[in-house]
Design a protein around this motif. Structure first.
Motif, PDB file in Angstrom:
ATOM      1  N   ARG A 386      54.433  31.571  35.550  1.00 46.44           N
ATOM      2  CA  ARG A 386      53.604  31.566  34.341  1.00 46.44           C
ATOM      3  C   ARG A 386      52.128  31.394  34.685  1.00 46.44           C
ATOM      4  O   ARG A 386      51.248  31.968  34.032  1.00 46.44           O
ATOM      5  N   LEU A 387      51.851  30.564  35.682  1.00 47.39           N
ATOM      6  CA  LEU A 387      50.458  30.363  36.088  1.00 47.39           C
ATOM      7  C   LEU A 387      49.855  31.643  36.660  1.00 47.39           C
ATOM      8  O   LEU A 387      48.690  31.955  36.406  1.00 47.39           O
ATOM      9  N   ILE A 388      50.626  32.390  37.413  1.00 50.55           N
ATOM     10  CA  ILE A 388      50.151  33.679  37.908  1.00 50.55           C
ATOM     11  C   ILE A 388      49.928  34.643  36.743  1.00 50.55           C
ATOM     12  O   ILE A 388      49.000  35.463  36.745  1.00 50.55           O
ATOM     13  N   HIS A 389      50.760  34.502  35.717  1.00 48.45           N
ATOM     14  CA  HIS A 389      50.637  35.342  34.530  1.00 48.45           C
ATOM     15  C   HIS A 389      49.270  35.157  33.854  1.00 48.45           C
ATOM     16  O   HIS A 389      48.791  36.054  33.152  1.00 48.45           O
ATOM     17  N   ASN A 390      48.621  34.013  34.056  1.00 46.81           N
ATOM     18  CA  ASN A 390      47.290  33.789  33.493  1.00 46.81           C
ATOM     19  C   ASN A 390      46.252  34.761  34.036  1.00 46.81           C
ATOM     20  O   ASN A 390      45.217  34.990  33.409  1.00 46.81           O
ATOM     21  N   TYR A 391      46.519  35.329  35.200  1.00 49.84           N
ATOM     22  CA  TYR A 391      45.550  36.218  35.829  1.00 49.84           C
ATOM     23  C   TYR A 391      45.728  37.662  35.377  1.00 49.84           C
ATOM     24  O   TYR A 391      44.768  38.425  35.304  1.00 49.84           O
ATOM     25  N   THR A 392      46.943  38.053  35.125  1.00 49.87           N
ATOM     26  CA  THR A 392      47.225  39.448  34.805  1.00 49.87           C
ATOM     27  C   THR A 392      48.421  39.527  33.873  1.00 49.87           C
ATOM     28  O   THR A 392      49.343  38.702  33.951  1.00 49.87           O
ATOM     29  N   VAL A 393      48.423  40.501  32.989  1.00 47.40           N
ATOM     30  CA  VAL A 393      49.420  40.569  31.926  1.00 47.40           C
ATOM     31  C   VAL A 393      50.831  40.762  32.473  1.00 47.40           C
ATOM     32  O   VAL A 393      51.791  40.131  32.037  1.00 47.40           O
ATOM     33  N   THR A 394      50.975  41.639  33.440  1.00 45.17           N
ATOM     34  CA  THR A 394      52.313  41.934  33.992  1.00 45.17           C
ATOM     35  C   THR A 394      52.303  41.761  35.501  1.00 45.17           C
ATOM     36  O   THR A 394      52.345  42.738  36.265  1.00 45.17           O
ATOM     37  N   PRO A 395      52.238  40.525  35.986  1.00 48.49           N
ATOM     38  CA  PRO A 395      52.140  40.301  37.427  1.00 48.49           C
ATOM     39  C   PRO A 395      53.394  40.746  38.173  1.00 48.49           C
ATOM     40  O   PRO A 395      54.512  40.613  37.681  1.00 48.49           O
ATOM     41  N   ASN A 408      41.862  37.942  42.929  1.00 45.51           N
ATOM     42  CA  ASN A 408      41.107  37.883  41.678  1.00 45.51           C
ATOM     43  C   ASN A 408      39.629  37.904  42.035  1.00 45.51           C
ATOM     44  O   ASN A 408      39.047  36.885  42.395  1.00 45.51           O
ATOM     45  N   ASP A 409      39.019  39.092  41.961  1.00 47.79           N
ATOM     46  CA  ASP A 409      37.623  39.251  42.343  1.00 47.79           C
ATOM     47  C   ASP A 409      36.757  39.177  41.086  1.00 47.79           C
ATOM     48  O   ASP A 409      36.654  40.141  40.324  1.00 47.79           O
ATOM     49  N   VAL A 410      36.167  38.027  40.853  1.00 44.66           N
ATOM     50  CA  VAL A 410      35.481  37.763  39.596  1.00 44.66           C
ATOM     51  C   VAL A 410      34.272  38.664  39.405  1.00 44.66           C
ATOM     52  O   VAL A 410      34.015  39.151  38.294  1.00 44.66           O
ATOM     53  N   ALA A 411      33.512  38.917  40.471  1.00 44.84           N
ATOM     54  CA  ALA A 411      32.288  39.701  40.334  1.00 44.84           C
ATOM     55  C   ALA A 411      32.569  41.101  39.798  1.00 44.84           C
ATOM     56  O   ALA A 411      31.856  41.618  38.935  1.00 44.84           O
ATOM     57  N   SER A 412      33.610  41.736  40.302  1.00 39.64           N
ATOM     58  CA  SER A 412      33.937  43.096  39.852  1.00 39.64           C
ATOM     59  C   SER A 412      34.824  43.087  38.609  1.00 39.64           C
ATOM     60  O   SER A 412      34.956  44.105  37.921  1.00 39.64           O
ATOM     61  N   GLY A 413      35.458  41.933  38.343  1.00 42.29           N
ATOM     62  CA  GLY A 413      36.393  41.862  37.226  1.00 42.29           C
ATOM     63  C   GLY A 413      37.741  42.476  37.539  1.00 42.29           C
ATOM     64  O   GLY A 413      38.565  42.671  36.639  1.00 42.29           O
TER      65      GLY A 413
END
Length: 495
Positions: A386-395, A408-413
Motif C-alpha cells: 500500500r505504501l508503494i501504491h502512494n507513488y503510483t496508481v498501479t505499481p 521517483n524522480d521528483v524534478a522530472s515528475g
C-alpha cells in the motif's frame, strides 16, 4: 516621626516584594500546556483569517503551516484533546474576543456525546474518564483571562463548585507542581517559555496498520436531533452567522464507528438546515485509512498534509481569503512553514522505520530509489505494498515476487519501475542517466553514465539486506541517504 515613616516605607517595600514573589510563584507553578498551545494565537490574533475548532481530531488533522505554505492563508488550530461540542463552542466565544476570522471550520467528531457537564457525564463513564475530561479541558481554558465570559463558560461546562475552582483560580490546582518544574517553567517569568511552532497543531508520525472498518447505520436519520452535541453545533453555527463569519462543518477522516457515522448524518442534516457547507472527508478518499492514520482516531502528519490541502483548496476557492505569502509582516508564518517541511524532509531521508520513510517519501519533496530483492518478505506485506501504491496508481509490486525497483524522480515528475527480469536503460533523472539490470539473486547493476564504475545497489558488507532506499536531491542529484533494511516476516531491521 522619622522612625514611623521609615517603618511604613519598609512595610510597603516588604509587601511589594512579597506580591512580586507570589505573582512569580503563581506563574512558575502554573501548567504551561495551554500557554504553549496558544502563545502564537495571542501574538498573531490580528493576522488570523481562519479558525479550526474541534477535538484532538482537529489538532492532528489540520496543519496551519501547510495551509500557509500552499495557499498563503493564515489560520489557527484551536482543537482540544477530548473537546466535546460545548467545550468547542465556549472556546470559539473566547477566541472571538481577540480575533475576527473570515471563516470558522468546525469538526463534528464526538457530536453524539449527550451529557451536559464534563465532571458529571453519565453513568456509562468511569471516575477515571471524568478526571481525564476535566484535565483535558485545562488545555483549552487555562490561557484565557478570568472575566465574565470565562465564568459563564465554566459554569456551563462544570457542575461541581470545587472543580470550578481549578479553572477560575488555577493556583488552586497547580500549587503542588514543585517536583515537576523544569527550565521552561522559570522562563515563563520573562515571557520566553516554549510555544507551539505549528499554530496550535500537533503532528504525529506513527502509522496505524490495522484500522477498524465498521458498518454503516441502518438509516440516515442521524442521532435523532436531541443530543447536547447537536445543540452546541447549532450554537456554533449561529454564533458565526450572527457575526457574518463563514462556516464550514467537517467530519475529518478516522476509523469511524457506526455511532460516528450516525453523527456524520446528523451533522449533514444540521448543515442543510443552516445552509452551510458540510465536508465529510470520511467518504472522499482524500486520506488513506491504511497509510495516513497515526492510530484509529487520529491522522499522522501525512494524512494531515492531505486533509489540510483539500480544505485549503475549498477555502482558497471562496475568494474571500488573502494570500499573504511574500508579505514581510507574515515572515514568521513562512519561517514555521519551512521548519515543518524540514521535519518532513528529515523523516523522508533519515527515518529509522521503513514504513515511516516510505510514507514521507511519497510526499514528493525528496527523490528516491526503492529496491527490493527477490525473496523479500515485503512482497507478502500488504501494508508495504500500500505504501508503494502512494507513488503510483498501479505499481508493479502487486504482480511480482521480485526483484523490484521504483525510481521517483521528483524534478522530472516521472516514476520508473521494473520488476522480475525487466531492466531500465538510459533513464533520465537528477542523478544522471541511469541504467538498471538485475543479474542474479544477490547482484544487480545500477549506475549512471556519469559514474559507471559506481554500482549503487551493491555493497559487500550488506549483501544480505533485501531492501534498499536511496534518497537524492531533486535538483543537484546529490545522494542524501542510503538505507538498508532486512525483512523478517512483517518486521524490518535497519542496517
Amino acid at each position: 516621626m522619622k522612625i514611623k515613616i521609615s517603618s511604613i516605607l519598609k512595610t510597603i517595600a516588604f509587601l511589594a516584594v512579597l506580591c512580586v514573589c507570589v505573582f512569580a510563584t503563581t506563574i512558575v507553578l502554573r501548567s504551561k500546556d495551554s500557554d504553549f498551545k496558544y502563545g502564537d494565537f495571542f501574538d498573531k490574533a490580528d493576522q488570523i483569517d481562519v479558525l479550526f475548532i474541534g477535538s484532538s481530531h482537529v489538532i492532528n488533522a489540520i496543519n496551519p503551516a501547510v495551509l500557509y505554505g500552499e495557499y498563503g492563508i493564515t489560520s489557527y488550530n484551536m482543537g482540544g484533546h477530548g473537546s466535546i461540542m460545548q467545550a468547542t463552542y465556549w472556546e470559539l466565544k473566547e477566541a472571538l474576543q481577540y480575533c475576527n476570522p473570515k471563516c470558522v471550520v468546525v469538526d463534528t467528531f464526538m457530536l453524539q456525546k449527550n451529557y451536559k457537564y464534563l465532571d458529571e457525564m453519565d453513568e456509562s463513564y468511569s471516575d477515571e474518564e471524568r478526571a481525564s475530561s476535566i484535565s483535558q479541558l485545562h488545555l483549552n481554558m487555562d490561557c484565557w483571562p478570568l472575566n465574565e465570559l470565562k465564568v459563564e463558560a465554566i459554569n456551563d461546562l462544570i457542575k461541581d463548585d470545587e472543580v470550578k475552582k481549578q479553572f477560575l483560580a488555577d493556583f488552586y490546582v497547580y500549587h503542588n507542581r514543585w517536583e515537576e518544574l523544569d527550565k521552561n517553567d522559570y522562563k515563563a517569568i520573562w515571557g520566553t517559555q516554549d510555544r507551539n511552532e505549528l499554530f496550535g497543531a500537533e503532528m504525529r508520525y506513527g502509522m496505524e496498520l490495522t484500522p477498524g472498518i465498521y458498518p454503516n447505520p441502518d438509516d440516515e436519520n442521524g442521532l435523532g436531533g436531541d443530543t447536547i452535541g447537536e445543540e452546541y453545533l447549532r450554537k456554533v453555527i449561529e454564533e458565526c452567522q450572527s457575526r457574518g463569519i463563514d462556516v464550514i462543518v467537517t467530519f475529518l477522516t478516522c476509523s469511524a464507528t457506526t455511532d460516528d457515522k450516525r453523527a456524520i448524518d446528523s451533522a449533514e442534516i444540521i448543515c442543510n438546515d443552516y445552509g452551510v457547507e458540510f465536508v465529510n472527508m470520511q467518504d472522499l478518499g482524500v486520506v488513506d485509512l491504511y497509510t495516513d492514520l497515526n492510530d484509529t482516531g487520529h491522522m499522522n502528519a501525512l494524512g494531515s498534509i492531505k486533509a489540510t490541502k483539500y480544505l485549503g483548496e475549498i477555502l482558497a476557492e471562496s475568494g474571500d481569503l488573502t494570500d499573504h505569502r511574500g508579505d514581510d509582516a507574515y515572515a514568521d508564518w513562512q519561517r514555521k512553514t519551512d521548519a515543518f517541511h524540514n521535519d518532513i524532509y528529515e523523516m523522508a531521508v533519515h527515518s529509522d522505520s521503513i514504513y515511516q520513510q516510505l510514507n514521507y517519501l511519497s510526499e514528493g519533496n525528496v527523490s528516491s530509489i526503492i529496491y527490493i530483492n527477490d525473496g523479500s518478505q515485503a512482497f507478502g506485506d500488504t501494508q508495504f505494498q500500500r505504501l508503494i501504491h502512494n507513488y503510483t496508481v498501479t505499481p508493479k509490486i502487486y504482480h511480482t515476487d521480485g526483484p523490484y525497483i521504483l525510481i521517483n524522480d521528483v524534478a522530472s515528475g516521472n516514476i520508473y519501475e521494473a520488476s522480475g527480469s525487466e531492466a531500465l536503460d538510459g533513464v533520465s533523472t537528477s542523478l544522471g542517466t541511469v541504467h538498471y539490470q538485475p543479474v542474479e539473486h544477490l547482484f544487480r547493476l545500477f549506475y549512471t553514465d556519469e559514474d559507471p564504475e559506481n554500482n549503487l545497489l551493491y555493497d559487500d558488507s550488506r549483501f544480505e539486506y533485501d531492501i534498499q532506499i536511496i534518497t537524492y536531491d531533486s535538483e543537484s542529484g546529490e545522494i542524501l541517504s542510503h538505507n538498508y533494511y532486512k525483512s523478517y516476516g512483517s518486521n524490518y531491521t535497519k542496517g
